[in-house]
Design a protein around this motif. Structure first.
Motif, short mmCIF file in Angstrom:
data_model
loop_
_atom_site.label_atom_id
_atom_site.label_comp_id
_atom_site.label_asym_id
_atom_site.label_seq_id
_atom_site.Cartn_x
_atom_site.Cartn_y
_atom_site.Cartn_z
N PRO A 241 -15.80 52.16 10.15
CA PRO A 241 -14.59 51.89 10.93
C PRO A 241 -14.24 50.40 10.93
CG PRO A 241 -16.44 52.34 12.37
CD PRO A 241 -16.93 52.61 10.98
N PRO A 242 -12.98 50.07 11.23
CA PRO A 242 -12.54 48.66 11.16
C PRO A 242 -13.39 47.72 12.00
CG PRO A 242 -10.68 50.12 11.59
CD PRO A 242 -11.90 50.99 11.61
N CYS A 243 -13.86 48.20 13.18
CA CYS A 243 -14.66 47.32 14.04
C CYS A 243 -15.95 46.91 13.33
CB CYS A 243 -14.98 48.01 15.37
SG CYS A 243 -15.66 49.67 15.18
N CYS A 316 -16.41 54.08 21.55
CA CYS A 316 -15.22 53.25 21.32
C CYS A 316 -14.79 52.56 22.62
CB CYS A 316 -14.07 54.10 20.78
SG CYS A 316 -14.39 54.69 19.11
N MET A 319 -16.92 49.62 23.03
CA MET A 319 -16.53 48.61 22.04
C MET A 319 -15.27 47.88 22.51
SD MET A 319 -18.69 48.63 19.43
CE MET A 319 -17.92 48.06 17.92
N CYS A 325 -12.99 46.37 19.50
CA CYS A 325 -12.15 47.39 18.88
C CYS A 325 -10.99 46.67 18.15
CB CYS A 325 -11.60 48.34 19.94
SG CYS A 325 -10.59 49.65 19.25
N ILE A 326 -10.62 47.19 17.00
CA ILE A 326 -9.54 46.57 16.22
C ILE A 326 -8.24 47.33 16.47
CG2 ILE A 326 -8.79 45.90 13.89
CD1 ILE A 326 -11.40 44.50 14.80
N GLY A 329 -7.69 50.67 18.44
CA GLY A 329 -8.00 52.00 17.90
C GLY A 329 -6.88 52.63 17.09
N CYS A 332 -7.69 54.42 13.86
CA CYS A 332 -8.81 55.36 13.82
C CYS A 332 -8.50 56.78 14.27
CB CYS A 332 -9.97 54.80 14.65
SG CYS A 332 -10.51 53.20 14.06
N ILE A 335 -10.41 58.70 17.84
CA ILE A 335 -11.82 59.09 17.93
C ILE A 335 -12.49 58.43 19.14
CG2 ILE A 335 -12.12 59.52 15.47
CD1 ILE A 335 -13.26 56.68 15.26
N PRO A 338 -17.46 55.23 16.91
CA PRO A 338 -17.32 54.76 15.52
C PRO A 338 -17.98 55.69 14.50
CG PRO A 338 -17.87 52.92 16.96
CD PRO A 338 -17.96 54.15 17.81
S1 SF4 Z 1 -11.26 53.03 17.74
FE1 SF4 Z 1 -13.48 53.03 17.75
S2 SF4 Z 1 -14.07 53.08 15.63
FE2 SF4 Z 1 -11.93 52.45 15.67
S3 SF4 Z 1 -11.99 50.20 15.66
FE3 SF4 Z 1 -11.90 50.89 17.80
S4 SF4 Z 1 -14.05 50.96 18.42
FE4 SF4 Z 1 -14.02 50.94 16.20
#
Ligand code: SF4
Length: 391
Positions: A241-243, A316, A319, A325-326, A329, A332, A335, A338
């Protein structure tokens, strides 16, 4: 507070403006270092950098020159040399070692001088909201109070419970700290400042031959950067995942990341099947990397030590709370962990590979020859994974 006036103090804390002012009186330029009279300055500048490479955080104040002028002049020269080498990882390691040296020197000052210097650096130089506040509370002798904002800016990076705000004495928006704690908070500020000096030095032009010679020697002693071939590590990061990709990129660039980010990344890799020795490789570019400690921590996360419980990958929402988180979310597809991204992405790759193999088989081609083709939706596998929404 008056600026420091003694040469010996400027030599110990050469990043302060008065040290630069003192040096300016000598009219030294980079060109001056072609003169053999400055050989000891060049040697000490080189030693500053080699000490950073060899010892990092564990740098020892015993390597300091007994000649104050050498100490004073060698600092900006070492910054110029770091800028000329242009290696970000080395710059961070140098900043870490230099800030570590500064706090060791501050700790070793007699209490009166230490107080003078701590306030000079914290309040006058970094503009921190610090006041003397000597008193004993619950058996702890405090020396200063610090504005909440300045306290949190430094302490949030620390994991130990004693730094948590709930465990502190807070009065009217001020946090009581000991001299030792304030000095620890200064370390990160000094490190950031040294990095900014290297950045400001920018591109350094032609250097005198003794300096070039010193740089050649440093380059020979620099450890090779760990450049993981991200496309070839198992379960390629296109499935991450981006994170997690962002954390990996920052680690590769030798940046220091938060404890939580370190933990989350190691837990993620462990949960997708990486072995501890494979995980540790990602951390080897950190300026403060110590293999023994990294091994212990990663093995703990992987459940090979202590309670033998393997840590889960943080959710998430955790995070997000930790600022990792990028794009909130958006990449993604809603979800909650991750790992779900990883599972979807690997499943999708499996399907794409299968489709390609079938197409290749029908045409009588090797599967590898159709890798550049579009996927079933007209986009490439990597487009699908990077732009998200793997299903
Ligand atoms: S939604 Fe979850 S998996 Fe996606 S970047 Fe954010 S923390 Fe990471």
């Amino acid at each position: 507070m008056a600026a420091i006036r003694e040469l010996s103090m400027m030599a110990k804390y050469p990043f302060l403006p008065e040290a630069r002012g003192e040096l300016a009186k000598y009219g030294i330029t980079l060109e001056s270092f072609s003169d053999p009279a400055y050989r000891r300055v060049v040697e000490r500048a080189k030693r500053r950098i080699l000490d950073a490479i060899e010892y990092g955080d564990d740098v020892n104040p015993s390597s300091i020159s007994d000649d104050d002028f050498v100490e004073l002049a060698s600092f900006p020269l070492s910054v110029a040399m770091i800028a000329a080498i242009g290696d970000k990882r080395l710059a961070r390691r140098f900043a870490l070692a230099t800030s570590s040296l500064v706090i060791k020197l501050l700790e070793s000052e007699n209490p009166e001088w230490r107080d003078e210097m701590v306030l000079r650096i914290a309040r006058d130089f970094f503009g921190m909201d610090v006041r003397r506040d000597s008193r004993i509370v619950s058996g702890i002798a405090y020396d200063y109070s610090l504005g909440l904002k300045d306290y949190l800016r430094g302490a949030l990076a620390f994991n130990k419970p004693e730094w948590k705000l709930v465990n502190r004495v807070v009065e009217r928006g001020r946090v009581l700290v000991t001299a030792h704690e304030l000095i620890r908070l200064l370390k990160d500020r000094v490190m950031e400042h040294i990095l900014s000096l290297v950045e400001k030095a920018g591109k350094v032009g032609a250097l005198p031959s003794p300096v070039e010679e010193a740089i050649r020697e440093i380059k020979e002693r620099m450890p090779t950067a760990i450049q993981l071939e991200l496309t070839t590590v198992k379960s390629g990061p296109e499935t991450w995942p981006p994170c997690m990709r962002t954390i990996a990129d920052r680690l590769m660039a030798g940046e220091n990341i938060s404890h939580f980010a370190n933990f989350a990344f190691a837990a993620f890799l462990s949960n997708i099947g990486f072995e501890p020795h494979e995980i540790i490789r990602f951390y080897a570019n950190r300026p403060d990397f110590k293999e023994r400690i990294a091994k212990y921590q990663v093995e703990h996360i992987a459940g090979l030590r202590g309670s033998r419980t393997k840590y889960m990958t943080p959710s998430c929402s955790t995070m997000k709370t930790n600022g990792l988180c990028i794009k909130d979310g958006a990449l993604c597809g809603g979800i909650r962990n991750p790992l779900a991204y990883y599972r979807r992405a690997t499943k999708k790759i499996g399907k794409i590979d299968k489709n390609k193999a079938e197409v290749g088989g029908e045409r009588g081609e090797a599967g590898g020859e159709v890798i550049g083709d579009s996927g079933p939706n007209g986009d490439t596998p990597s487009d699908q994974q990077i732009s998200g929404n793997p299903r």
